[in-house]
Design an enzyme around this catalytic site. Structure first.
Site, PDB file in Angstrom:
ATOM      1  N   LYS A  99       0.830  -1.213   0.000  1.00 25.64           N
ATOM      2  CA  LYS A  99       0.000   0.000   0.000  1.00 25.64           C
ATOM      3  C   LYS A  99       0.860   1.258   0.000  1.00 25.64           C
ATOM      4  O   LYS A  99       0.644   2.164  -0.799  1.00 25.64           O
ATOM      5  CB  LYS A  99      -0.931   0.038   1.231  1.00 25.64           C
ATOM      6  CG  LYS A  99      -1.919  -1.111   1.308  1.00 25.64           C
ATOM      7  CD  LYS A  99      -2.858  -0.969   2.495  1.00 25.64           C
ATOM      8  CE  LYS A  99      -2.147  -0.953   3.840  1.00 25.64           C
ATOM      9  NZ  LYS A  99      -1.427  -2.202   4.163  1.00 25.64           N
ATOM     10  N   ARG A 114      -9.796   1.089   8.660  1.00 27.57           N
ATOM     11  CA  ARG A 114      -9.367  -0.280   8.950  1.00 27.57           C
ATOM     12  C   ARG A 114     -10.454  -1.065   9.664  1.00 27.57           C
ATOM     13  O   ARG A 114     -10.244  -2.239   9.961  1.00 27.57           O
ATOM     14  CB  ARG A 114      -8.132  -0.218   9.860  1.00 27.57           C
ATOM     15  CG  ARG A 114      -6.831  -0.591   9.175  1.00 27.57           C
ATOM     16  CD  ARG A 114      -5.749  -0.471  10.219  1.00 27.57           C
ATOM     17  NE  ARG A 114      -4.527  -1.154   9.940  1.00 27.57           N
ATOM     18  CZ  ARG A 114      -3.479  -0.600   9.322  1.00 27.57           C
ATOM     19  NH1 ARG A 114      -3.551   0.616   8.846  1.00 27.57           N
ATOM     20  NH2 ARG A 114      -2.367  -1.274   9.193  1.00 27.57           N
ATOM     21  N   ARG A 153      11.340  -5.662   4.958  1.00 28.33           N
ATOM     22  CA  ARG A 153      11.065  -4.215   4.840  1.00 28.33           C
ATOM     23  C   ARG A 153      12.021  -3.410   5.711  1.00 28.33           C
ATOM     24  O   ARG A 153      12.254  -3.718   6.864  1.00 28.33           O
ATOM     25  CB  ARG A 153       9.619  -3.911   5.269  1.00 28.33           C
ATOM     26  CG  ARG A 153       9.359  -2.402   5.370  1.00 28.33           C
ATOM     27  CD  ARG A 153       7.900  -2.050   5.295  1.00 28.33           C
ATOM     28  NE  ARG A 153       7.097  -2.583   6.377  1.00 28.33           N
ATOM     29  CZ  ARG A 153       5.753  -2.514   6.393  1.00 28.33           C
ATOM     30  NH1 ARG A 153       5.092  -1.954   5.395  1.00 28.33           N
ATOM     31  NH2 ARG A 153       5.093  -3.020   7.402  1.00 28.33           N
ATOM     32  N   ARG A 169      11.012  -1.556  11.395  1.00 29.25           N
ATOM     33  CA  ARG A 169       9.949  -1.146  12.323  1.00 29.25           C
ATOM     34  C   ARG A 169       9.800  -2.155  13.453  1.00 29.25           C
ATOM     35  O   ARG A 169       9.914  -3.353  13.235  1.00 29.25           O
ATOM     36  CB  ARG A 169       8.610  -1.034  11.573  1.00 29.25           C
ATOM     37  CG  ARG A 169       8.430   0.290  10.867  1.00 29.25           C
ATOM     38  CD  ARG A 169       7.274   0.291   9.907  1.00 29.25           C
ATOM     39  NE  ARG A 169       6.034  -0.286  10.426  1.00 29.25           N
ATOM     40  CZ  ARG A 169       4.904  -0.366   9.711  1.00 29.25           C
ATOM     41  NH1 ARG A 169       4.865   0.117   8.474  1.00 29.25           N
ATOM     42  NH2 ARG A 169       3.829  -0.902  10.224  1.00 29.25           N
ATOM     43  N   ARG A 182      -0.855  -9.076  13.276  1.00 31.35           N
ATOM     44  CA  ARG A 182      -1.432  -8.018  12.427  1.00 31.35           C
ATOM     45  C   ARG A 182      -2.250  -8.619  11.291  1.00 31.35           C
ATOM     46  O   ARG A 182      -3.282  -8.079  10.914  1.00 31.35           O
ATOM     47  CB  ARG A 182      -0.313  -7.104  11.896  1.00 31.35           C
ATOM     48  CG  ARG A 182       0.196  -6.156  12.989  1.00 31.35           C
ATOM     49  CD  ARG A 182       1.565  -5.602  12.677  1.00 31.35           C
ATOM     50  NE  ARG A 182       1.601  -4.828  11.470  1.00 31.35           N
ATOM     51  CZ  ARG A 182       2.710  -4.609  10.758  1.00 31.35           C
ATOM     52  NH1 ARG A 182       3.858  -5.125  11.144  1.00 31.35           N
ATOM     53  NH2 ARG A 182       2.654  -3.877   9.679  1.00 31.35           N
TER      54      ARG A 182
HETATM   55  P1  ADP Z   1       1.120  -1.476   7.411  1.00 34.30           P
HETATM   56  O1  ADP Z   1       1.771  -0.487   6.469  1.00 34.30           O
HETATM   57  O2  ADP Z   1       2.032  -2.600   7.715  1.00 34.30           O
HETATM   58  O3  ADP Z   1      -0.220  -1.911   6.923  1.00 34.30           O
HETATM   59  P2  ADP Z   1       0.508   0.801   9.061  1.00 34.30           P
HETATM   60  O4  ADP Z   1       1.706   1.654   9.024  1.00 34.30           O
HETATM   61  O5  ADP Z   1      -0.631   1.171   8.194  1.00 34.30           O
HETATM   62  O6  ADP Z   1       0.937  -0.717   8.779  1.00 34.30           O
HETATM   63  O7  ADP Z   1      -0.018   0.685  10.546  1.00 34.30           O
HETATM   64  C1  ADP Z   1       0.829   0.355  11.630  1.00 34.30           C
HETATM   65  C2  ADP Z   1      -0.004   0.250  12.908  1.00 34.30           C
HETATM   66  O8  ADP Z   1      -0.624   1.517  13.176  1.00 34.30           O
HETATM   67  C3  ADP Z   1      -1.170  -0.732  12.861  1.00 34.30           C
HETATM   68  O9  ADP Z   1      -0.773  -2.067  13.162  1.00 34.30           O
HETATM   69  C4  ADP Z   1      -2.101  -0.150  13.937  1.00 34.30           C
HETATM   70  O10 ADP Z   1      -1.646  -0.456  15.236  1.00 34.30           O
HETATM   71  C5  ADP Z   1      -1.924   1.358  13.735  1.00 34.30           C
HETATM   72  N1  ADP Z   1      -2.912   1.919  12.773  1.00 34.30           N
HETATM   73  C6  ADP Z   1      -2.631   2.510  11.579  1.00 34.30           C
HETATM   74  N2  ADP Z   1      -3.754   2.907  10.953  1.00 34.30           N
HETATM   75  C7  ADP Z   1      -4.781   2.552  11.772  1.00 34.30           C
HETATM   76  C8  ADP Z   1      -6.198   2.654  11.670  1.00 34.30           C
HETATM   77  N3  ADP Z   1      -6.790   3.211  10.593  1.00 34.30           N
HETATM   78  N4  ADP Z   1      -6.938   2.170  12.699  1.00 34.30           N
HETATM   79  C9  ADP Z   1      -6.371   1.603  13.785  1.00 34.30           C
HETATM   80  N5  ADP Z   1      -5.051   1.461  13.936  1.00 34.30           N
HETATM   81  C10 ADP Z   1      -4.240   1.919  12.935  1.00 34.30           C
HETATM   82  P1  ADP Z   2       2.139  -1.793   3.215  1.00 29.71           P
HETATM   83  O1  ADP Z   2       2.125  -0.286   3.206  1.00 29.71           O
HETATM   84  O2  ADP Z   2       0.916  -2.390   2.579  1.00 29.71           O
HETATM   85  O3  ADP Z   2       2.412  -2.367   4.575  1.00 29.71           O
HETATM   86  P2  ADP Z   2       4.724  -1.561   1.827  1.00 29.71           P
HETATM   87  O4  ADP Z   2       4.469  -0.674   0.654  1.00 29.71           O
HETATM   88  O5  ADP Z   2       5.442  -0.988   2.995  1.00 29.71           O
HETATM   89  O6  ADP Z   2       3.337  -2.290   2.274  1.00 29.71           O
HETATM   90  O7  ADP Z   2       5.516  -2.856   1.274  1.00 29.71           O
HETATM   91  C1  ADP Z   2       5.963  -3.883   2.172  1.00 29.71           C
HETATM   92  C2  ADP Z   2       7.380  -4.347   1.739  1.00 29.71           C
HETATM   93  O8  ADP Z   2       7.304  -5.032   0.491  1.00 29.71           O
HETATM   94  C3  ADP Z   2       8.359  -3.201   1.525  1.00 29.71           C
HETATM   95  O9  ADP Z   2       9.625  -3.636   1.948  1.00 29.71           O
HETATM   96  C4  ADP Z   2       8.343  -2.954   0.008  1.00 29.71           C
HETATM   97  O10 ADP Z   2       9.593  -2.482  -0.466  1.00 29.71           O
HETATM   98  C5  ADP Z   2       8.037  -4.348  -0.532  1.00 29.71           C
HETATM   99  N1  ADP Z   2       7.172  -4.357  -1.709  1.00 29.71           N
HETATM  100  C6  ADP Z   2       6.117  -3.529  -1.984  1.00 29.71           C
HETATM  101  N2  ADP Z   2       5.521  -3.888  -3.152  1.00 29.71           N
HETATM  102  C7  ADP Z   2       6.196  -4.968  -3.609  1.00 29.71           C
HETATM  103  C8  ADP Z   2       6.059  -5.828  -4.766  1.00 29.71           C
HETATM  104  N3  ADP Z   2       5.084  -5.624  -5.665  1.00 29.71           N
HETATM  105  N4  ADP Z   2       6.936  -6.832  -4.921  1.00 29.71           N
HETATM  106  C9  ADP Z   2       7.920  -7.056  -3.995  1.00 29.71           C
HETATM  107  N5  ADP Z   2       8.100  -6.311  -2.894  1.00 29.71           N
HETATM  108  C10 ADP Z   2       7.248  -5.279  -2.686  1.00 29.71           C
END
Ligand code: ADP
Ligand code: ADP
Length: 225
Positions: free
Chosen positions: A13, A88, A123, A156, A167
């Protein structure tokens, strides 16, 4: 254009959000980034949410909805925005509707669990900017170093494998129901909805998103940073 990116942790994302926002010149609103900044700055909000985030659980709906409502009042959101990691839960999505914050399009990035774990374990991020790298799939030019600032990259706290499993469980239980919620709105003609195959390469996914959103410019000329 008001967009939502939906998908499990590690789906890509944040990576795709940066691409779409560059193309459309709209701000990327990542609630996870906003919360991590609050923690880094030691604000009351940061102190309130740290334990919950470290455990891989969700922050309370009211807290998140207040944060988002305040953010989208800013000037840079006049021409639209992209929500990355919000909503979410169903109550968060309902709060948008109740506040008359209309959404144009929801993109669901679909990725199986084994790929999620592989992506998250590799990541690495630049803490100050939120720039995203992957040890294997998207490495920085110099190992463990941000391309733009030269700062050290970090892993992270919540990207440890045990927390990732939690998660994912939370995603399936609390967030995935939003897919049905938005599909129904799409069937009623209220929004656009597209499911994207997130197991493809970054560039392939960019192309697919460009196609469904009819983004301007040449997707071949892109790249994540
Ligand atoms: P990821 O990129 O791995 O999906 P995020 O950076 O979006 O993770 O979120 C990291 C953490 O922040 C989540 O596991 C949750 O604890 C909190 N968080 C982020 N967005 C929300 C939301 N919309 N509602 C509740 N908790 C959230
Ligand atoms: P999210 O915001 O959904 O948690 P991220 O954009 O942070 O996901 O991506 C999670 C990890 O996977 C990062 O280390 C990123 O560089 C890698 N990544 C993202 N898209 C791809 C893809 N299409 N193929 C392989 N690795 C990816």
């Amino acid at each position: 254009m008001r967009l939502i990116l939906l998908g499990p942790p590690g789906a890509g994302k944040g990576t795709q959000a940066a691409f779409v926002c560059r193309k459309l010149v709209i701000p990327q609103i990542s609630t996870g980034e906003m919360l991590r900044s609050a923690i880094a700055a030691g604000t009351p909000l940061g102190r309130q949410v740290q334990r919950v985030m470290d455990a891989g659980e969700l922050v309370a709906d009211d807290t998140i909805v207040d944060l988002v409502k305040q953010r989208i009042r800013a000037d840079d959101c006049k021409n639209g925005f992209l929500f990355d990691g919000f909503p979410r839960t169903i109550p968060q999505a309902e709060a948008l509707g109740e506040a008359n914050i209309a959404i144009d399009h929801v993109l669901e990035i679909r990725v199986p669990d084994d790929i999620v774990v592989m992506r998250i374990s590799g990541r690495r991020v630049h803490e100050a900017s939120g720039r995203i790298y992957h040890l294997r799939f998207d490495p920085p030019r110099v190992q463990d170093t941000d391309d733009q600032t030269g700062d050290a990259l970090i892993q992270r706290d919540d990207d440890q494998e045990d927390t990732v499993r939690e998660r994912l469980r939370v995603y399936r239980q609390q967030t995935q129901p939003l897919v049905g919620f938005y599909r129904r709105l799409a069937a009623a003609g209220e929004i656009g909805f597209s499911a994207i195959d997130g197991a493809a390469t970054v560039v392939e996914i960019e192309r697919e998103i460009s196609r469904v959103l009819r983004l301007p410019g040449d997707p071949n000329a892109s790249g994540t940073r």
